[in-house]
Design a protein around this motif. Structure first.
Motif, PDB file in Angstrom:
ATOM      1  N   UNK A  86      47.219  63.168 -35.691  1.00  0.00           N
ATOM      2  CA  UNK A  86      47.145  64.536 -35.193  1.00  0.00           C
ATOM      3  C   UNK A  86      45.729  64.775 -34.699  1.00  0.00           C
ATOM      4  N   UNK A  87      45.447  64.459 -33.422  1.00  0.00           N
ATOM      5  CA  UNK A  87      44.070  64.554 -32.926  1.00  0.00           C
ATOM      6  C   UNK A  87      43.537  65.984 -32.911  1.00  0.00           C
ATOM      7  N   UNK A  88      42.225  66.100 -32.968  1.00  0.00           N
ATOM      8  CA  UNK A  88      41.578  67.420 -32.927  1.00  0.00           C
ATOM      9  C   UNK A  88      41.822  68.102 -31.587  1.00  0.00           C
ATOM     10  N   UNK A  89      41.774  67.346 -30.518  1.00  0.00           N
ATOM     11  CA  UNK A  89      42.039  67.867 -29.176  1.00  0.00           C
ATOM     12  C   UNK A  89      42.799  66.794 -28.412  1.00  0.00           C
ATOM     13  N   UNK A  90      43.773  67.227 -27.628  1.00  0.00           N
ATOM     14  CA  UNK A  90      44.540  66.267 -26.834  1.00  0.00           C
ATOM     15  C   UNK A  90      44.809  66.827 -25.448  1.00  0.00           C
ATOM     16  N   UNK A  91      44.949  65.920 -24.497  1.00  0.00           N
ATOM     17  CA  UNK A  91      45.474  66.243 -23.180  1.00  0.00           C
ATOM     18  C   UNK A  91      46.718  65.371 -23.056  1.00  0.00           C
ATOM     19  N   UNK A  92      47.860  66.027 -22.835  1.00  0.00           N
ATOM     20  CA  UNK A  92      49.121  65.285 -22.838  1.00  0.00           C
ATOM     21  C   UNK A  92      50.073  65.836 -21.783  1.00  0.00           C
ATOM     22  N   UNK A  93      50.991  64.975 -21.374  1.00  0.00           N
ATOM     23  CA  UNK A  93      52.044  65.319 -20.427  1.00  0.00           C
ATOM     24  C   UNK A  93      52.989  66.320 -21.093  1.00  0.00           C
ATOM     25  N   UNK A  94      53.142  67.489 -20.486  1.00  0.00           N
ATOM     26  CA  UNK A  94      53.986  68.533 -21.067  1.00  0.00           C
ATOM     27  C   UNK A  94      55.447  68.114 -21.184  1.00  0.00           C
ATOM     28  N   UNK A  95      55.890  67.193 -20.339  1.00  0.00           N
ATOM     29  CA  UNK A  95      57.281  66.732 -20.396  1.00  0.00           C
ATOM     30  C   UNK A  95      57.600  66.090 -21.745  1.00  0.00           C
ATOM     31  N   UNK A  96      56.600  65.543 -22.420  1.00  0.00           N
ATOM     32  CA  UNK A  96      56.809  64.864 -23.700  1.00  0.00           C
ATOM     33  C   UNK A  96      57.149  65.839 -24.828  1.00  0.00           C
ATOM     34  N   UNK A  97      56.957  67.130 -24.601  1.00  0.00           N
ATOM     35  CA  UNK A  97      57.193  68.125 -25.632  1.00  0.00           C
ATOM     36  C   UNK A  97      58.595  68.729 -25.556  1.00  0.00           C
ATOM     37  N   UNK A  98      59.416  68.244 -24.621  1.00  0.00           N
ATOM     38  CA  UNK A  98      60.799  68.719 -24.526  1.00  0.00           C
ATOM     39  C   UNK A  98      61.626  68.084 -25.639  1.00  0.00           C
ATOM     40  N   UNK A  99      62.623  68.784 -26.067  1.00  0.00           N
ATOM     41  CA  UNK A  99      63.498  68.242 -27.108  1.00  0.00           C
ATOM     42  C   UNK A  99      63.076  68.710 -28.487  1.00  0.00           C
ATOM     43  N   UNK A 100      63.748  68.153 -29.481  1.00  0.00           N
ATOM     44  CA  UNK A 100      63.545  68.602 -30.859  1.00  0.00           C
ATOM     45  C   UNK A 100      62.827  67.594 -31.738  1.00  0.00           C
ATOM     46  N   UNK A 105      55.416  61.060 -28.489  1.00  0.00           N
ATOM     47  CA  UNK A 105      55.054  59.675 -28.198  1.00  0.00           C
ATOM     48  C   UNK A 105      53.608  59.622 -27.712  1.00  0.00           C
ATOM     49  N   UNK A 106      52.814  58.753 -28.294  1.00  0.00           N
ATOM     50  CA  UNK A 106      51.404  58.613 -27.929  1.00  0.00           C
ATOM     51  C   UNK A 106      51.187  58.246 -26.476  1.00  0.00           C
ATOM     52  N   UNK A 107      52.207  57.680 -25.812  1.00  0.00           N
ATOM     53  CA  UNK A 107      52.082  57.336 -24.393  1.00  0.00           C
ATOM     54  C   UNK A 107      51.929  58.571 -23.511  1.00  0.00           C
ATOM     55  N   UNK A 108      52.242  59.754 -24.044  1.00  0.00           N
ATOM     56  CA  UNK A 108      52.110  60.992 -23.273  1.00  0.00           C
ATOM     57  C   UNK A 108      50.653  61.436 -23.137  1.00  0.00           C
ATOM     58  N   UNK A 109      49.781  60.864 -23.939  1.00  0.00           N
ATOM     59  CA  UNK A 109      48.375  61.286 -23.953  1.00  0.00           C
ATOM     60  C   UNK A 109      47.590  60.724 -22.774  1.00  0.00           C
ATOM     61  N   UNK A 110      46.777  61.567 -22.162  1.00  0.00           N
ATOM     62  CA  UNK A 110      45.834  61.088 -21.147  1.00  0.00           C
ATOM     63  C   UNK A 110      44.403  61.174 -21.663  1.00  0.00           C
ATOM     64  N   UNK A 111      44.186  61.944 -22.733  1.00  0.00           N
ATOM     65  CA  UNK A 111      42.865  62.046 -23.348  1.00  0.00           C
ATOM     66  C   UNK A 111      43.034  62.518 -24.786  1.00  0.00           C
ATOM     67  N   UNK A 112      42.211  61.968 -25.667  1.00  0.00           N
ATOM     68  CA  UNK A 112      42.145  62.401 -27.055  1.00  0.00           C
ATOM     69  C   UNK A 112      40.678  62.582 -27.405  1.00  0.00           C
ATOM     70  N   UNK A 113      40.382  63.633 -28.171  1.00  0.00           N
ATOM     71  CA  UNK A 113      39.032  63.839 -28.692  1.00  0.00           C
ATOM     72  C   UNK A 113      39.133  64.043 -30.197  1.00  0.00           C
ATOM     73  N   UNK A 114      38.306  63.327 -30.919  1.00  0.00           N
ATOM     74  CA  UNK A 114      38.213  63.487 -32.367  1.00  0.00           C
ATOM     75  C   UNK A 114      36.795  63.923 -32.706  1.00  0.00           C
TER      76      UNK A 114
END
Length: 152
Positions: A86-100, A105-114
């Motif tokens: 659970x990263x402190x800050x993330x940039x991720x593809x919004x499509x990955x948040x669809x569904x329940x 999936x970590x592949x949705x991330x384009x940037x992570x900051x810890x």
């Protein structure tokens, strides 16, 4: 305070991930899957809020199309490394948040900051660098103790 629930890896990554997702952690705590162990630790202290907000606002205008920069806690899984963070800050593809699904999936991330703390510094610099370094194009470590930012 950090609590660690150790289970033998014979239960498998999927079972540990499911257990991590289903934990009823107290308010202000997160559960991550690190080195085959479920680790429950507090979210960042309020001191980190301004640093995370500043970084999020600076990144917001530069994220890829269809992505979003956020500090809202989500569990991102990395099946090939059998980890979930659970990263402190993330940039991720919004499509990955669809569904329940209970994790993303970590592949949705384009940037992570810890943002490091005394208790997470080694994991942020070693463990997470190795795992994020494969699928995530940019990994930022904001070393709060050394007052330095490193980009990978």
């Amino acid at each position: 305070m950090t609590a660690i629930l150790e289970r033998p890896m014979t239960t498998g990554f999927d079972a540990l991930l499911r257990t991590t997702e289903e934990l009823d952690t107290p308010d202000g705590f997160k559960a991550e899957l690190i080195r085959g162990k479920i680790v429950v630790s507090p979210w960042s202290s309020p001191f980190y809020k301004l640093q995370m907000r500043s970084l999020r606002l600076q990144l917001a205008a530069h994220v890829p199309e269809g992505h979003d920069a956020d500090t809202i806690p989500f569990l991102f899984s990395f099946a090939s490394s059998e980890r979930a963070y659970g990263p402190d800050l993330h940039v991720a593809d919004l499509a990955a948040f669809r569904g329940n699904a209970r994790h993303v999936d970590g592949d949705a991330l384009s940037l992570v900051a810890e943002l490091t703390s005394v208790s997470t510094r080694d994991v942020d610099w070693q463990e997470k660098l190795e795992v994020y370094g494969r699928p995530v194009p940019v990994y930022l470590v904001l070393d709060m103790q050394a007052e330095e930012i490193t980009a990978f």
